[in-house]
Design a protein around this motif. Structure first.
Motif, PDB file in Angstrom:
ATOM      1  N   SER A   3       0.832  -1.197   0.000  1.00  0.00           N
ATOM      2  CA  SER A   3       0.000   0.000   0.000  1.00  0.00           C
ATOM      3  C   SER A   3       0.870   1.252   0.000  1.00  0.00           C
ATOM      4  N   PHE A   4       0.524   2.195  -0.883  1.00  0.00           N
ATOM      5  CA  PHE A   4       1.283   3.444  -0.938  1.00  0.00           C
ATOM      6  C   PHE A   4       1.149   4.240   0.359  1.00  0.00           C
ATOM      7  N   CYS A   5       0.129   3.931   1.144  1.00  0.00           N
ATOM      8  CA  CYS A   5      -0.106   4.683   2.377  1.00  0.00           C
ATOM      9  C   CYS A   5       0.305   3.910   3.628  1.00  0.00           C
ATOM     10  N   ALA A   6       1.008   2.822   3.447  1.00  0.00           N
ATOM     11  CA  ALA A   6       1.475   2.044   4.600  1.00  0.00           C
ATOM     12  C   ALA A   6       2.456   2.875   5.420  1.00  0.00           C
ATOM     13  N   PRO A   7       2.372   2.855   6.732  1.00  0.00           N
ATOM     14  CA  PRO A   7       3.289   3.654   7.550  1.00  0.00           C
ATOM     15  C   PRO A   7       4.750   3.257   7.359  1.00  0.00           C
ATOM     16  N   VAL A   8       4.979   1.993   7.045  1.00  0.00           N
ATOM     17  CA  VAL A   8       6.337   1.524   6.769  1.00  0.00           C
ATOM     18  C   VAL A   8       6.287   0.650   5.519  1.00  0.00           C
ATOM     19  N   ARG A   9       7.131   0.957   4.558  1.00  0.00           N
ATOM     20  CA  ARG A   9       7.200   0.163   3.331  1.00  0.00           C
ATOM     21  C   ARG A   9       8.561  -0.523   3.283  1.00  0.00           C
ATOM     22  N   PHE A  10       8.538  -1.829   3.133  1.00  0.00           N
ATOM     23  CA  PHE A  10       9.768  -2.609   3.143  1.00  0.00           C
ATOM     24  C   PHE A  10      10.251  -2.858   1.720  1.00  0.00           C
ATOM     25  N   PRO A  11      11.548  -2.714   1.476  1.00  0.00           N
ATOM     26  CA  PRO A  11      12.073  -2.999   0.138  1.00  0.00           C
ATOM     27  C   PRO A  11      11.899  -4.468  -0.217  1.00  0.00           C
ATOM     28  N   THR A  12      11.493  -4.729  -1.452  1.00  0.00           N
ATOM     29  CA  THR A  12      11.266  -6.109  -1.896  1.00  0.00           C
ATOM     30  C   THR A  12      12.346  -6.593  -2.848  1.00  0.00           C
ATOM     31  N   GLY A  13      13.061  -5.654  -3.448  1.00  0.00           N
ATOM     32  CA  GLY A  13      14.074  -6.045  -4.432  1.00  0.00           C
ATOM     33  C   GLY A  13      13.487  -6.442  -5.767  1.00  0.00           C
ATOM     34  N   CYS A  14      12.171  -6.265  -5.937  1.00  0.00           N
ATOM     35  CA  CYS A  14      11.499  -6.636  -7.186  1.00  0.00           C
ATOM     36  C   CYS A  14      11.051  -5.391  -7.949  1.00  0.00           C
ATOM     37  N   PRO A  15      10.879  -5.511  -9.260  1.00  0.00           N
ATOM     38  CA  PRO A  15      10.430  -4.366 -10.064  1.00  0.00           C
ATOM     39  C   PRO A  15       8.992  -3.979  -9.735  1.00  0.00           C
ATOM     40  N   GLN A  16       8.542  -2.918 -10.391  1.00  0.00           N
ATOM     41  CA  GLN A  16       7.170  -2.419 -10.239  1.00  0.00           C
ATOM     42  C   GLN A  16       6.163  -3.544 -10.475  1.00  0.00           C
ATOM     43  N   SER A  17       5.117  -3.580  -9.682  1.00  0.00           N
ATOM     44  CA  SER A  17       4.145  -4.666  -9.747  1.00  0.00           C
ATOM     45  C   SER A  17       3.322  -4.629 -11.034  1.00  0.00           C
ATOM     46  N   LEU A  18       2.716  -5.764 -11.351  1.00  0.00           N
ATOM     47  CA  LEU A  18       1.846  -5.832 -12.521  1.00  0.00           C
ATOM     48  C   LEU A  18       0.649  -4.898 -12.376  1.00  0.00           C
ATOM     49  N   ILE A  19       0.052  -4.857 -11.173  1.00  0.00           N
ATOM     50  CA  ILE A  19      -1.134  -4.026 -10.968  1.00  0.00           C
ATOM     51  C   ILE A  19      -0.826  -2.557 -11.241  1.00  0.00           C
ATOM     52  N   GLU A  20       0.293  -2.080 -10.746  1.00  0.00           N
ATOM     53  CA  GLU A  20       0.653  -0.678 -10.973  1.00  0.00           C
ATOM     54  C   GLU A  20       0.927  -0.420 -12.451  1.00  0.00           C
ATOM     55  N   ARG A  21       1.570  -1.343 -13.125  1.00  0.00           N
ATOM     56  CA  ARG A  21       1.842  -1.188 -14.562  1.00  0.00           C
ATOM     57  C   ARG A  21       0.562  -1.245 -15.380  1.00  0.00           C
ATOM     58  N   ILE A  22      -0.361  -2.114 -14.984  1.00  0.00           N
ATOM     59  CA  ILE A  22      -1.645  -2.190 -15.684  1.00  0.00           C
ATOM     60  C   ILE A  22      -2.400  -0.876 -15.505  1.00  0.00           C
ATOM     61  N   ASP A  23      -2.396  -0.349 -14.286  1.00  0.00           N
ATOM     62  CA  ASP A  23      -3.082   0.913 -14.018  1.00  0.00           C
ATOM     63  C   ASP A  23      -2.514   2.051 -14.856  1.00  0.00           C
ATOM     64  N   LYS A  24      -1.213   2.052 -15.091  1.00  0.00           N
ATOM     65  CA  LYS A  24      -0.565   3.104 -15.881  1.00  0.00           C
ATOM     66  C   LYS A  24      -0.554   2.789 -17.374  1.00  0.00           C
ATOM     67  N   ASP A  25      -1.183   1.665 -17.765  1.00  0.00           N
ATOM     68  CA  ASP A  25      -1.279   1.259 -19.168  1.00  0.00           C
ATOM     69  C   ASP A  25       0.101   1.068 -19.795  1.00  0.00           C
ATOM     70  N   LEU A  26       0.977   0.403 -19.058  1.00  0.00           N
ATOM     71  CA  LEU A  26       2.351   0.197 -19.523  1.00  0.00           C
ATOM     72  C   LEU A  26       2.580  -1.176 -20.140  1.00  0.00           C
ATOM     73  N   ILE A  27       1.664  -2.123 -19.893  1.00  0.00           N
ATOM     74  CA  ILE A  27       1.883  -3.494 -20.342  1.00  0.00           C
ATOM     75  C   ILE A  27       0.614  -4.076 -20.939  1.00  0.00           C
ATOM     76  N   THR A  28       0.769  -5.191 -21.662  1.00  0.00           N
ATOM     77  CA  THR A  28      -0.372  -5.962 -22.146  1.00  0.00           C
ATOM     78  C   THR A  28      -0.151  -7.435 -21.820  1.00  0.00           C
ATOM     79  N   TYR A  29      -1.237  -8.144 -21.779  1.00  0.00           N
ATOM     80  CA  TYR A  29      -1.242  -9.564 -21.416  1.00  0.00           C
ATOM     81  C   TYR A  29      -0.695 -10.428 -22.552  1.00  0.00           C
ATOM     82  N   VAL A  30       0.069 -11.462 -22.185  1.00  0.00           N
ATOM     83  CA  VAL A  30       0.541 -12.448 -23.156  1.00  0.00           C
ATOM     84  C   VAL A  30       0.014 -13.835 -22.810  1.00  0.00           C
ATOM     85  N   ASP A  31       0.254 -14.269 -21.550  1.00  0.00           N
ATOM     86  CA  ASP A  31      -0.141 -15.628 -21.176  1.00  0.00           C
ATOM     87  C   ASP A  31      -0.059 -15.764 -19.652  1.00  0.00           C
ATOM     88  N   ALA A  32      -0.588 -16.874 -19.170  1.00  0.00           N
ATOM     89  CA  ALA A  32      -0.399 -17.212 -17.761  1.00  0.00           C
ATOM     90  C   ALA A  32       1.036 -17.684 -17.549  1.00  0.00           C
TER      91      ALA A  32
END
Length: 411
Positions: free
Chosen positions: A346-375
């Motif tokens: 959550s962007f509003c979490a009082p503490v955000r822990f580093p994950t070492g992973c790139p931007q999530s799929l949900i955030e990229r979908i919301d910004k219209d940055l990606i399209t679906y290929v397969d499961a």
């Protein structure tokens, strides 16, 4: 043609090595910039008004709320309406041969700018536009676009060319379904909320078209030749590995018959604008055209009001006509398939822990940055998520063009 050039000199000293140089204008004079031409085409004609900008600036300020009109010999008046900031459009009309036209622009500060009376006396027909594969002077393989033209009256001698090119785009990783994200709240606590579906696409996103207009000044003269014939004049060279050639390509070439004054003005403008470096001996200031401010005014104006006849012709061709065995040019994106975690903290979490992973799929979908290929059944990726995706332009051609087929398009 009267020319008034304000010449400046730029000197530099080389000491050891060349350091980055940031140019700033020390003296700057405000000037109205006018782009205006009318032709013998029955259409709406455009006048674009803006203000000159400093060298270090990149965006010109539109000149708004001006009164723009064109008046002919018989005092017929064609009033231009502002349809976008600084862009003025006339009702449909066509310029007539041997009739003088005058451009009048009145700005909101009360200044009136008037052109010299201009007309066209000659017409020339574009007889052929054709393409050939060749190697240019720089040793690059590609497609050259040539034009042939003829004026049987022998009255035309100076020409200017513009082109409009349209090319087909096919998204290489298109699929018939895509993501649909709703009810997304990236700030929900303790975790984000959303609804995500894989749904059939609702519009055409596999095949699109892009249209680009020429930006350079292209001129030709038949002075010194027998007759007023244009033969094998090159208007465009496209390198063979250019993405725009990948499938089907079309070019509309327009030939304008110019007066000697108009030809000289555009030739000088091209010479000045072609300087690729600020470190040149001559830096242009004002290049006088055929438009001036009212008497006793010290207001500056840049531009030329051109009245010309025009002829045009369109060409289509496919990549395979010239490259039957070569692979298609590389797409604008390498289109690497990838996967990342579905959700993010959550962007509003009082503490955000580093994950070492790139931007999530949900955030990229919301910004219209990606399209679906397969499961992502094979759990691909260093930070795998449930889906394999690609950058949007790889699966959705509307990121690069329009899915509306042009009215002139032919397969």
């Amino acid at each position: 043609m009267k020319k008034n050039l304000v010449i400046g000199f730029v000197f530099c000293c080389v000491v050891g090595c060349i350091e980055p140089f940031e140019f700033e204008t020390e003296a700057f004079e405000d000037a109205l910039v006018i782009q205006a031409s009318i032709t013998n085409e029955m259409k709406q004609h455009h006048v674009v008004l803006s203000r000159a900008v400093r060298f270090e600036d990149t965006i010109a300020a539109a000149e708004r709320s001006a009164r723009v009109r064109v008046i002919d010999d018989s005092q017929n008046e064609f009033l231009f309406e502002e349809v976008q900031p600084g862009n003025y459009v006339s009702p449909p009309f066509e310029a007539q041969k041997n009739v003088n036209y005058t451009l009048v622009v009145e700005t909101t500060d009360g200044t009136t700018y008037t052109s010299n009376p201009e007309s066209f006396q000659a017409e020339s027909e574009v007889t052929e536009v054709y393409a050939e594969r060749e190697t240019n002077a720089q040793g690059e393989d590609g497609i050259s676009i040539f034009i042939n033209g003829q004026d049987t009256s022998g009255a035309s001698a100076y020409y200017r060319y513009e082109y409009e090119e349209t090319y087909k785009i096919i998204a290489p990783n298109w699929t018939s379904v895509d993501f649909k994200l709703t009810n997304y709240d990236p700030c929900a606590l303790p975790v984000i909320t959303y609804d995500l579906e894989i749904v059939p696409r609702e519009e055409e996103e596999q095949v699109c078209y892009q249209t680009l207009r020429s930006q350079e000044i292209i001129q030709n003269s038949s002075v010194g030749l027998s007759g007023s014939q244009v033969e094998r004049f090159p208007v465009r060279f496209i390198k063979g590995d250019d993405f725009i050639l990948s499938h089907r390509y079309s070019i509309l070439v327009k030939q304008y018959v110019q007066s000697i004054d108009a030809f000289s003005y555009f030739q000088n403008l091209d010479n000045f604008s072609s300087n690729s470096s600020v470190f040149s001996e001559i830096q242009p200031g004002f290049l006088d055209g055929n438009i001036s401010a009212e008497a006793n005014s010290d207001k500056k104006v840049l531009g030329y009001f051109e009245v010309a006849s025009v002829s045009e012709k369109r060409l289509f061709f496919n990549y395979r006509e010239f490259y039957p065995d070569e692979p298609l040019p590389l797409y604008v994106n390498k289109c690497v398939l990838f996967s990342t975690p579905l959700e993010h903290q959550s962007f509003c979490a009082p503490v955000r822990f580093p994950t070492g992973c790139p931007q999530s799929l949900i955030e990229r979908i919301d910004k219209d940055l990606i399209t679906y290929v397969d499961a992502n059944g094979a759990n691909i990726g260093a930070c795998p998520g449930p889906y394999i995706v690609v950058p949007r332009e790889c699966g959705d051609c509307t990121a690069l063009g329009t899915n509306v087929v042009p009215a002139f398009w032919e397969e």
